[in-house]
Enzyme design. Structure first.
Site, PDB file in Angstrom:
ATOM      1  N   ARG A 137       0.495  -1.242   0.230  1.00  0.00           N
ATOM      2  CA  ARG A 137       0.052  -0.353   0.237  1.00  0.00           C
ATOM      3  C   ARG A 137       0.533   1.384   0.255  1.00  0.00           C
ATOM      4  NH1 ARG A 137      -3.811  -0.979   5.474  1.00  0.00           N
ATOM      5  NH2 ARG A 137      -1.395  -2.142   5.631  1.00  0.00           N
ATOM      6  N   LYS A 158       1.621   1.585   7.746  1.00  0.00           N
ATOM      7  CA  LYS A 158       2.536   1.381   9.117  1.00  0.00           C
ATOM      8  C   LYS A 158       2.915   2.227   9.187  1.00  0.00           C
ATOM      9  CE  LYS A 158       0.320  -2.333   9.602  1.00  0.00           C
ATOM     10  NZ  LYS A 158      -0.525  -2.209  10.927  1.00  0.00           N
ATOM     11  N   TYR A 210      -0.585   4.150  11.053  1.00  0.00           N
ATOM     12  CA  TYR A 210      -1.066   3.486  11.253  1.00  0.00           C
ATOM     13  C   TYR A 210      -0.183   3.134  12.446  1.00  0.00           C
ATOM     14  CZ  TYR A 210      -5.305   2.959   9.019  1.00  0.00           C
ATOM     15  OH  TYR A 210      -6.716   3.633   7.685  1.00  0.00           O
ATOM     16  N   HIS A 256      -0.847   1.760  16.432  1.00  0.00           N
ATOM     17  CA  HIS A 256      -1.463   0.688  17.188  1.00  0.00           C
ATOM     18  C   HIS A 256      -0.414   0.481  18.674  1.00  0.00           C
ATOM     19  CE1 HIS A 256      -4.817  -0.255  14.397  1.00  0.00           C
ATOM     20  NE2 HIS A 256      -3.914  -0.420  13.458  1.00  0.00           N
ATOM     21  N   GLU A 306      -5.678   5.508  13.292  1.00  0.00           N
ATOM     22  CA  GLU A 306      -6.631   5.396  13.551  1.00  0.00           C
ATOM     23  C   GLU A 306      -7.259   5.281  15.417  1.00  0.00           C
ATOM     24  OE1 GLU A 306      -3.152   3.553  16.153  1.00  0.00           O
ATOM     25  OE2 GLU A 306      -3.353   3.986  13.797  1.00  0.00           O
ATOM     26  N   ASP A 320      -4.139  -5.817  15.702  1.00  0.00           N
ATOM     27  CA  ASP A 320      -3.410  -4.988  14.920  1.00  0.00           C
ATOM     28  C   ASP A 320      -3.688  -4.417  16.740  1.00  0.00           C
ATOM     29  OD1 ASP A 320      -1.856  -4.723  12.987  1.00  0.00           O
ATOM     30  OD2 ASP A 320      -3.407  -3.185  12.320  1.00  0.00           O
TER      31      ASP A 320
END
Length: 379
Positions: free
Chosen positions: A15, A75, A94, A96, A118, A270
């Protein structure tokens, strides 16, 4: 602002966070976009496409980290990449962090700012940057679960749709949010017997009204989870507590009592996963068997459909990225409450309450971290 987009480094992650079209809008507004060589090649966005949009193509990720004010990733940055960060830089991706204490510690030591996709909120306190990936992961969970149920995958050999004279497979979805609803929708499309479990009666009522008698709804209690999980062919873990670790709702003992060859697809991996037996996997080796149950716990599920996921993510993040670029990081955070909700780390402080609690760190409010001028909302 100088915005840097390094190539994805996670296994089987293709991605990219921005399309060439969005890059063009930024560069036409006077911002610089540096993107690593071939970052979008695998999903059809060539170096030439980005160059035509005004981007500067860089040969290495290190050069991008050295030359950028804001690092934009899908990520979280790797440990090596975090070592390249310096105070005053910002990571927008992201993260997490509740489930990644080592990454969190390194980010704190870097002195950089970290804004997590997120936990960014909209006016209704929904999570607009998480929603598109939750939607995709939810839909993919049934594909992955159906394949994992096949004998060659170690599954019990159950077809979710059943057959003439044979009952369909039983799917239990724990969590009725975006991911859970999309999992249930696809499972219903497969023809499975689907039950969704959630702690919010209003949400269950809404789902019942929307899907009618085809979808069974169940209030979340330990007893209801136990009864449902032990009778399931496929369990989908889709619980989300914003910024926090996922609650362990399925114990190892409960997994041991599931049907041999049943499947758990833990979308919440995640954030640590909902099952005690869940541990992160990759697209290269997506499953393992524990207590006789097949576990699919890929931490970047949407990466398998990278083109669709990249387009959806671009649409979601671009308005927020434009605000950060146009106003500057601190002014944008002061101006928009939704962006402030995404602020997880600010120059050595944890600035999200759920992340701080999960990590056992002192929480500093974004208002105190950002300091003067006073925080105000955009009119």
């Amino acid at each position: 602002m100088r915005i840097g987009i390094p190539k994805a480094s996670k296994i089987q992650e293709h991605r990219v966070p921005l399309t060439p079209g969005s890059v063009s809008e930024l560069t036409q507004n006077g911002h610089q976009v540096h993107i690593e060589h071939n970052a979008g090649r695998d999903i059809g966005f060539t170096n030439a496409d980005y160059k035509k949009s005004g981007a500067i193509i860089e040969k290495s990720a290190r050069k991008i980290f050295d030359d950028s004010d804001l690092i934009l990733k899908v990520k979280e940055p790797s440990k090596t990449q975090i070592a390249w960060l310096s105070p005053g830089q910002t990571v927008f991706s992201y993260l997490h962090l509740a489930a990644e204490p080592e990454i969190a510690e390194l980010l704190l030591k870097s002195g950089a700012t970290a804004i997590a996709f997120e936990t960014v909120e909209d006016q209704n306190r929904k999570l607009p940057l998480l929603a598109p990936m939750s939607e995709i992961a939810g839909r993919m969970s049934i594909q992955a679960g159906a394949h994992s149920l096949q004998m060659e995958s170690g599954g019990r050999g159950t077809l979710l749709a059943g057959a003439t004279g044979v009952l369909p497979g039983k799917v239990i979805v724990i969590g009725g949010g975006v991911a859970g609803e999309n999992a249930a929708r696809i499972a219903l499309g497969f023809g499975a017997d689907v039950t969704i479990i959630d702690i919010d009666p209003d949400r269950l009522r809404q789902l019942g009204t929307q899907y009618g008698a085809r979808l069974k709804t169940l209030y979340s209690t330990a007893e209801n989870i136990e009864r449902s999980v032990t009778g399931a062919d496929l369990v989908v873990g889709a619980v989300l507590v914003t910024g926090a670790r996922a609650p362990k709702l399925v114990s190892r003992e409960l997994v041991s009592r599931m049907k041999p060859g049943a499947v758990i697809v833990d979308i919440a991996i995640d954030q640590g996963g909902i099952a005690e037996t869940s541990r992160p996997t990759t697209h290269d080796v997506p499953t393992y068997i524990d207590e006789g149950v097949v576990h699919y716990c890929v931490t970047n599920m949407p990466g398998a459909v990278a083109r669709t996921a990249s387009l959806a993510l671009n649409n979601a993040i671009f308005p927020h990225l434009r605000t950060l670029a146009d106003l500057g990081i601190d002014n944008a955070l002061r101006a928009e409450a939704g962006l402030r909700a995404g602020l997880n780390i600010y120059r050595g402080s944890v600035t999200h309450p759920a992340v701080a609690k999960a990590l056992g760190k002192k929480y500093r409010t974004p208002a105190k971290a950002l300091g003067k001028p006073e925080i105000h909302e955009v009119a």
